[in-house]
Design a protein around this motif. Structure first.
Motif, PDB file in Angstrom:
ATOM      1  N   GLY A  79      -8.922  24.719  -6.755  1.00 57.24           N
ATOM      2  CA  GLY A  79      -9.092  23.313  -7.117  1.00 57.24           C
ATOM      3  C   GLY A  79      -8.018  22.443  -6.472  1.00 57.24           C
ATOM      4  N   ALA A  80      -8.294  21.152  -6.377  1.00 53.40           N
ATOM      5  CA  ALA A  80      -7.350  20.240  -5.740  1.00 53.40           C
ATOM      6  C   ALA A  80      -7.395  18.897  -6.450  1.00 53.40           C
ATOM      7  CB  ALA A  80      -7.700  20.075  -4.271  1.00 53.40           C
ATOM      8  N   ILE A  81      -6.201  18.376  -6.779  1.00 56.69           N
ATOM      9  CA  ILE A  81      -6.116  17.025  -7.340  1.00 56.69           C
ATOM     10  C   ILE A  81      -5.168  16.209  -6.459  1.00 56.69           C
ATOM     11  CG2 ILE A  81      -5.437  15.613  -9.326  1.00 56.69           C
ATOM     12  CD1 ILE A  81      -6.139  17.907 -11.159  1.00 56.69           C
ATOM     13  N   PHE A  82      -5.669  15.037  -6.069  1.00 56.90           N
ATOM     14  CA  PHE A  82      -4.895  14.143  -5.211  1.00 56.90           C
ATOM     15  C   PHE A  82      -4.618  12.841  -5.948  1.00 56.90           C
ATOM     16  CE2 PHE A  82      -7.556  16.878  -2.586  1.00 56.90           C
ATOM     17  CZ  PHE A  82      -6.617  17.447  -1.744  1.00 56.90           C
ATOM     18  N   ARG A  83      -3.686  12.077  -5.371  1.00 55.50           N
ATOM     19  CA  ARG A  83      -3.375  10.782  -5.961  1.00 55.50           C
ATOM     20  C   ARG A  83      -3.181   9.745  -4.858  1.00 55.50           C
ATOM     21  NH1 ARG A  83       0.860   9.075 -10.736  1.00 55.50           N
ATOM     22  NH2 ARG A  83       0.692   6.845 -10.333  1.00 55.50           N
ATOM     23  N   THR A  84      -3.658   8.540  -5.142  1.00 53.89           N
ATOM     24  CA  THR A  84      -3.410   7.424  -4.240  1.00 53.89           C
ATOM     25  C   THR A  84      -3.403   6.154  -5.084  1.00 53.89           C
ATOM     26  OG1 THR A  84      -4.061   6.392  -2.142  1.00 53.89           O
ATOM     27  CG2 THR A  84      -5.838   7.001  -3.645  1.00 53.89           C
ATOM     28  N   ASP A  85      -3.306   4.995  -4.416  1.00 53.09           N
ATOM     29  CA  ASP A  85      -3.428   3.765  -5.191  1.00 53.09           C
ATOM     30  C   ASP A  85      -4.653   2.982  -4.732  1.00 53.09           C
ATOM     31  OD1 ASP A  85      -2.801   2.187  -2.961  1.00 53.09           O
ATOM     32  OD2 ASP A  85      -0.661   2.254  -3.430  1.00 53.09           O
ATOM     33  N   ALA A  86      -4.989   1.952  -5.489  1.00 57.76           N
ATOM     34  CA  ALA A  86      -6.253   1.258  -5.270  1.00 57.76           C
ATOM     35  C   ALA A  86      -6.326   0.638  -3.881  1.00 57.76           C
ATOM     36  CB  ALA A  86      -6.455   0.194  -6.343  1.00 57.76           C
ATOM     37  N   ALA A  87      -5.225   0.035  -3.429  1.00 51.51           N
ATOM     38  CA  ALA A  87      -5.253  -0.635  -2.124  1.00 51.51           C
ATOM     39  C   ALA A  87      -5.591   0.371  -1.023  1.00 51.51           C
ATOM     40  CB  ALA A  87      -3.911  -1.305  -1.853  1.00 51.51           C
ATOM     41  N   GLN A  88      -4.966   1.527  -1.090  1.00 50.19           N
ATOM     42  CA  GLN A  88      -5.219   2.565  -0.079  1.00 50.19           C
ATOM     43  C   GLN A  88      -6.650   3.100  -0.201  1.00 50.19           C
ATOM     44  OE1 GLN A  88      -2.645   3.490   2.018  1.00 50.19           O
ATOM     45  NE2 GLN A  88      -0.758   3.781   0.842  1.00 50.19           N
ATOM     46  N   PHE A  89      -7.073   3.278  -1.430  1.00 51.72           N
ATOM     47  CA  PHE A  89      -8.429   3.805  -1.643  1.00 51.72           C
ATOM     48  C   PHE A  89      -9.464   2.840  -1.082  1.00 51.72           C
ATOM     49  CE2 PHE A  89     -12.313   4.448  -4.136  1.00 51.72           C
ATOM     50  CZ  PHE A  89     -12.481   5.819  -4.007  1.00 51.72           C
ATOM     51  N   ILE A  90      -9.261   1.554  -1.328  1.00 54.03           N
ATOM     52  CA  ILE A  90     -10.206   0.553  -0.827  1.00 54.03           C
ATOM     53  C   ILE A  90     -10.150   0.478   0.694  1.00 54.03           C
ATOM     54  CG2 ILE A  90     -10.619  -1.955  -0.741  1.00 54.03           C
ATOM     55  CD1 ILE A  90      -9.765  -1.982  -3.766  1.00 54.03           C
ATOM     56  N   ALA A  91      -8.954   0.699   1.254  1.00 53.13           N
ATOM     57  CA  ALA A  91      -8.785   0.532   2.694  1.00 53.13           C
ATOM     58  C   ALA A  91      -9.497   1.617   3.503  1.00 53.13           C
ATOM     59  CB  ALA A  91      -7.295   0.520   3.035  1.00 53.13           C
ATOM     60  N   ASP A  92      -9.720   2.771   2.922  1.00 53.57           N
ATOM     61  CA  ASP A  92     -10.328   3.867   3.690  1.00 53.57           C
ATOM     62  C   ASP A  92     -11.541   4.428   2.943  1.00 53.57           C
ATOM     63  OD1 ASP A  92     -11.052   6.021   5.180  1.00 53.57           O
ATOM     64  OD2 ASP A  92      -9.101   7.024   5.130  1.00 53.57           O
ATOM     65  N   ALA A  93     -12.737   4.074   3.423  1.00 54.03           N
ATOM     66  CA  ALA A  93     -13.975   4.500   2.763  1.00 54.03           C
ATOM     67  C   ALA A  93     -14.071   6.016   2.666  1.00 54.03           C
ATOM     68  CB  ALA A  93     -15.184   3.941   3.508  1.00 54.03           C
ATOM     69  N   ALA A  94     -13.421   6.719   3.591  1.00 53.44           N
ATOM     70  CA  ALA A  94     -13.504   8.186   3.594  1.00 53.44           C
ATOM     71  C   ALA A  94     -12.950   8.777   2.291  1.00 53.44           C
ATOM     72  CB  ALA A  94     -12.750   8.758   4.784  1.00 53.44           C
ATOM     73  N   LEU A  95     -12.013   8.068   1.662  1.00 53.04           N
ATOM     74  CA  LEU A  95     -11.450   8.578   0.404  1.00 53.04           C
ATOM     75  C   LEU A  95     -12.487   8.578  -0.723  1.00 53.04           C
ATOM     76  CD1 LEU A  95      -7.864   6.990   0.471  1.00 53.04           C
ATOM     77  CD2 LEU A  95      -8.565   9.329   1.075  1.00 53.04           C
ATOM     78  N   GLY A  96     -13.559   7.825  -0.550  1.00 54.86           N
ATOM     79  CA  GLY A  96     -14.611   7.778  -1.561  1.00 54.86           C
ATOM     80  C   GLY A  96     -15.772   8.720  -1.271  1.00 54.86           C
ATOM     81  N   HIS A  97     -15.648   9.528  -0.243  1.00 57.46           N
ATOM     82  CA  HIS A  97     -16.734  10.473   0.063  1.00 57.46           C
ATOM     83  C   HIS A  97     -16.593  11.753  -0.753  1.00 57.46           C
ATOM     84  CE1 HIS A  97     -17.521   8.427   4.216  1.00 57.46           C
ATOM     85  NE2 HIS A  97     -17.959   7.721   3.192  1.00 57.46           N
ATOM     86  N   GLU A  98     -17.715  12.335  -1.071  1.00 57.21           N
ATOM     87  CA  GLU A  98     -17.707  13.541  -1.886  1.00 57.21           C
ATOM     88  C   GLU A  98     -17.134  14.731  -1.116  1.00 57.21           C
ATOM     89  OE1 GLU A  98     -21.603  15.072  -2.826  1.00 57.21           O
ATOM     90  OE2 GLU A  98     -20.892  16.043  -4.654  1.00 57.21           O
ATOM     91  N   VAL A  99     -16.224  15.452  -1.761  1.00 57.53           N
ATOM     92  CA  VAL A  99     -15.856  16.789  -1.287  1.00 57.53           C
ATOM     93  C   VAL A  99     -16.505  17.743  -2.283  1.00 57.53           C
ATOM     94  CG1 VAL A  99     -13.996  18.419  -0.864  1.00 57.53           C
ATOM     95  CG2 VAL A  99     -13.674  15.994  -0.324  1.00 57.53           C
ATOM     96  N   PHE A 100     -17.588  18.402  -1.870  1.00 59.69           N
ATOM     97  CA  PHE A 100     -18.351  19.217  -2.816  1.00 59.69           C
ATOM     98  C   PHE A 100     -17.515  20.411  -3.245  1.00 59.69           C
ATOM     99  CE2 PHE A 100     -21.709  22.306  -3.978  1.00 59.69           C
ATOM    100  CZ  PHE A 100     -22.327  21.569  -4.962  1.00 59.69           C
ATOM    101  N   GLY A 101     -17.199  20.455  -4.522  1.00 57.58           N
ATOM    102  CA  GLY A 101     -16.306  21.490  -5.046  1.00 57.58           C
ATOM    103  C   GLY A 101     -15.303  20.817  -5.973  1.00 57.58           C
TER     104      GLY A 101
END
Lengths: 524, 524
Positions: B372-394
């Motif tokens: 398992g993997a848990i990551f952390r970021t902040d909203a500005a960064q999350f909004i800035a890169d759409a790839a962070l909102g893509h599903e990683v199946f698992g």
């Protein structure tokens, strides 16, 4: 009252006035000039629609029903100006437009009743089962919500009932979707009058101004731009196959594809069964010709294809239909373009080797008048050339003589999807009718017996839809109460406390709607 | 019992045996080899399905319900062989697969009940009004009919409940649609066992053999050819976004486009509200990690995104979640391909500049195991890169710290469509929760409170669907009773005599279903 402006929410945009309506009966252009809506207006209208969505989609049922009724009242309040303008822009006669206004108003009131009843919300509740083994069941509740802003493209042939305030607009608003109408360039003044009636209803009911906008225009960029706008969630369209498929393509290629409900083309097969043909073939001919030529045949449900067994009974029907048509007065068509396209379609059939001309209607003394046309061929020829099965919009029909029952079935099996199919049957036709009904049902949205397909009832039962290419989505109808379903989607709420639930899902059922509780319907 | 053949109707085709299942726990291939279905089998299966459609779509409700129950019984009758084979092919543990079998059987029985109740037919009758002015109203009756043969593509992550005999198959058969299953190459033996159970039920119930076919295979040509076949009327799919969109494209480009119900990807946002986070942040962490890592996170509804206000309460939650995850045992994944793809997705996040790694799960000693993997970021960064909102199946999740309530709303507004959204709320969170629920509802098919999104109830209320790209058609659900609606369309019958009406529409209501008469519901 008509100034040619663009109506964006509560505001008017004064655009570059580039186009005018044409009176098809004279070819003369009409005042005023109308503004061409552009990118700025698409953007403004869609932004307002998106802003209106959260509040409008959650209006209580009473408020939303009253809004639909206010639109109906405001359309009636325009008075004779609406009829006069629509006559000038469409060439349709007064009695037809007065009837169509009644239908438009009736349609809005039907949807007001649909909204008040609340069944369209499909409220479904599965109460919690905390003691269920192996796992407890959470409290779950479901309702339908509005899809989002809807773009509506009206039809030329119903400037009231299928246009600015027509069935698509009424059903989308009933569902809780803000509407942006792309005004039809053939009747811009009629469109503006109705748009102002809706705009006034929005204000009178205290709704967000973005609930309705009206974008007149003539360009593909306007229509395409509206469908491509990311804030638009669904599209209603009535018109040509080419136009409908172009919008379907744009919608499918968006980053987020959206549904397009395009009602496009249909030749509405009519099968004359042997006993009916023998008993009342000659008597059916005038009714057929009337259905064919009414309104210059400019109906989606115009009977463009007749199938029957070859023989003297069919010959007698054909002869009589030809006689009646030859005396039929020409009828004004809606636009010079539609007339030209009709003449072109008829000319192609006249020249077709496999087709004989049964009759043409009388020659008129005005412009843009339709002379009805009846053609004849046989099943083998009809099957051999798919072009013979394409719609010629207007009063043109082709009668196909079939060798036997199997050949009729074969022709039907080869047909594209249609809005309607009709059988004319009589005592003695039972077995053949029983064979045909399921074959026809597989191809259409509506099967009729001993009637004619023109005349579309606005009711709970109506299906004005059908498999592709009659429509782009054969699971739906654009007329009747069921049309509201096109603009809804289900949302489930799991373990939400009462206060966070939408009112309609709360225990006390404050909106008084019918609910399915644990799988069992409980009435309102 | 498993021989690797292709099941076309009642027959077996012995194809070229080209592929084998792989035990993901060992990497070893399993016997037997399976045949690759080709053009001939697609053609034969679709021809049989089309031939079965007229009779199967008109089976009475009792017969069809009994057929669904026979499938359920036959799946149970396979006994432990089914569980053992599914364990070997999927790496899923016995208890999970026994539960999934129960779910599959329960699903078939739910649809048997849905069929018996008959509400899905939406029978609606507007009786004739011969004296209505200005025009009489004809007798009109409406019911839903089955769309036609359905192609089903199962999912790897539910080899029973979302595959050969899973929800798509059960709901399509319930609607009266023959089914052609494209067998999933990850569990071909499990697929064949279930397919034989269905094939036997078809025979036992005396139905047309074309009601069901099973085409195992690994090629894009098989899937694409099946969707392109003109006799297929709709598609059910559960799997990746790439796979789903490829089928949507093929379906849209057909001469006659058809609906594709593809359930694709979702990161299932969870919002931790401030009072809940303060009161029980540390206590929520284990439940979150359990939802994240259960089944190696191979669920459509896995919680892949957590939103909360930045601050010490969030830090405490993150720290605790990290601790729990760091001790979490690795879990077997379904296939080497899925495992590789998970590792690739996690590696990309590990290297991402805007993301910190909170924790990884334990390293395993076997192959294809998910840490398992848990990551952390902040909203500005999350909004800035759409790839962070893509599903990683698992079992991978990203926690996004937001500055304030508005920023949470902004992150939600920017999200793609999702299957679910969850709020964790407590006394004190009322205002924020009331603001969030409609925002979340606009993005999803299901909103949950104080739970976790994994665990999908098979019920009347369930919506396992959501706006694009969670699914290709947000108006539908692939789980629960409502799933049957995907495979139906309405047909209206106007002025047909009793004898020509389908039985369910006749006056005497011989099937005993609920009917809407003149707009008013009358119970069964």
């Amino acid at each position: 009252m008509i100034n040619g402006n663009i109506l964006v929410g509560a505001a008017e945009h004064v655009g570059e006035a580039t186009f005018r309506a044409v009176d098809p009966a004279t070819g003369a252009t009409l005042d005023p000039a109308f503004a061409e809506s552009g990118k700025a207006e698409i953007d403004a209208a869609c932004a307002l629609a998106a802003a209106a969505y959260p509040s409008f989609s959650e209006t209580d049922l009473t408020t939303r029903a009253a809004f639909l009724e206010a639109i109906a009242d405001n359309i009636v309040a325009i008075g004779d100006d609406l009829i006069v303008r629509a006559m000038a822009e469409s060439g349709l006669p007064r009695v037809r437009l007065e009837g169509e206004r009644g239908r438009t108003v009736g349609q809005l009131k039907l949807f007001a009743n649909v909204v008040r009843a609340g069944d369209f919300l499909d409220v479904t509740i599965d109460p919690a089962m905390p003691d269920r083994a192996p796992l407890p069941r959470p409290d779950m509740r479901r309702r339908n919500i509005a899809l989002g802003p809807v773009a509506v493209f009206g039809a030329s042939n119903f400037p009231l009932a299928f246009s600015t305030g027509g069935g698509d607009t009424a059903s989308a608003l009933a569902a809780g979707c803000p509407v942006v109408v792309k005004g039809h360039p053939a009747h811009p003044g009629t469109g503006e009058l109705v748009a102002r009636a809706i705009q006034k209803a929005v204000a009178d009911c205290g709704l967000h101004e973005g609930v309705f906008s009206f974008l007149p225009g003539t360009t593909h960029e306007l229509g395409g731009g509206l469908v491509a706008d990311p804030r638009i969630a669904a599209v209603g369209f009535t018109g040509s196959r080419g136009g409908g498929l172009a919008l379907v393509k744009i919608a499918a290629e968006r980053a987020v594809p959206i549904p397009v409900y395009a009602e496009m083309s249909s030749i509405n097969p009519v099968v004359l069964l042997p006993a009916a043909l023998a008993a009342r073939g000659a008597a059916m001919a005038p009714a057929f010709v009337q259905s064919l030529t009414m309104g210059a045949g400019q109906f989606c449900t115009n009977p463009g294809l007749v199938l029957a067994l070859a023989g003297p009974e069919l010959d007698a029907f054909v002869e009589e239909a030809g006689k009646v048509l030859a005396e039929a007065k020409p009828v004004q068509m809606l636009t010079p373009g539609i007339h030209a396209s009709f003449e072109q379609g008829v000319a192609a059939l006249e020249k077709h080797d496999a087709v004989t001309v049964v009759a043409r209607g009388c020659v008129g003394d005005g412009v843009n008048q339709a002379r009805g046309a009846i053609f004849r061929t046989d099943a083998a020829q009809f099957i051999a050339d798919a072009a013979l099965g394409h719609e010629v919009f207007g009063s043109s029909a082709i009668i196909v003589a079939c060798r036997d029952q199997d050949e009729i079935a074969q022709v039907i099996a080869g047909l594209e999807g249609q809005l309607t199919a009709t059988i004319q049957h009589d005592a003695g036709d039972e077995a053949m009718a029983a064979m045909l009904v399921p074959l026809l049902a597989a191809k259409v949205g509506r099967v009729l017996a001993n009637g004619w397909p023109t005349g579309v009832e606005v009711s709970h039962t109506m299906v004005h839809g059908g498999p592709f290419p009659a429509t782009s989505d054969g699971r739906t109808t654009s007329v009747g109460a069921l049309a509201i379903d096109r603009f809804l989607r289900p949302v489930c709420y799991q373990s939400l406390p009462e206060a966070l639930l939408p009112p309609v899902l709360r225990d006390a059922n404050p909106w008084g709607v019918a609910r399915r509780m644990d799988g069992k319907m409980t009435p309102a």
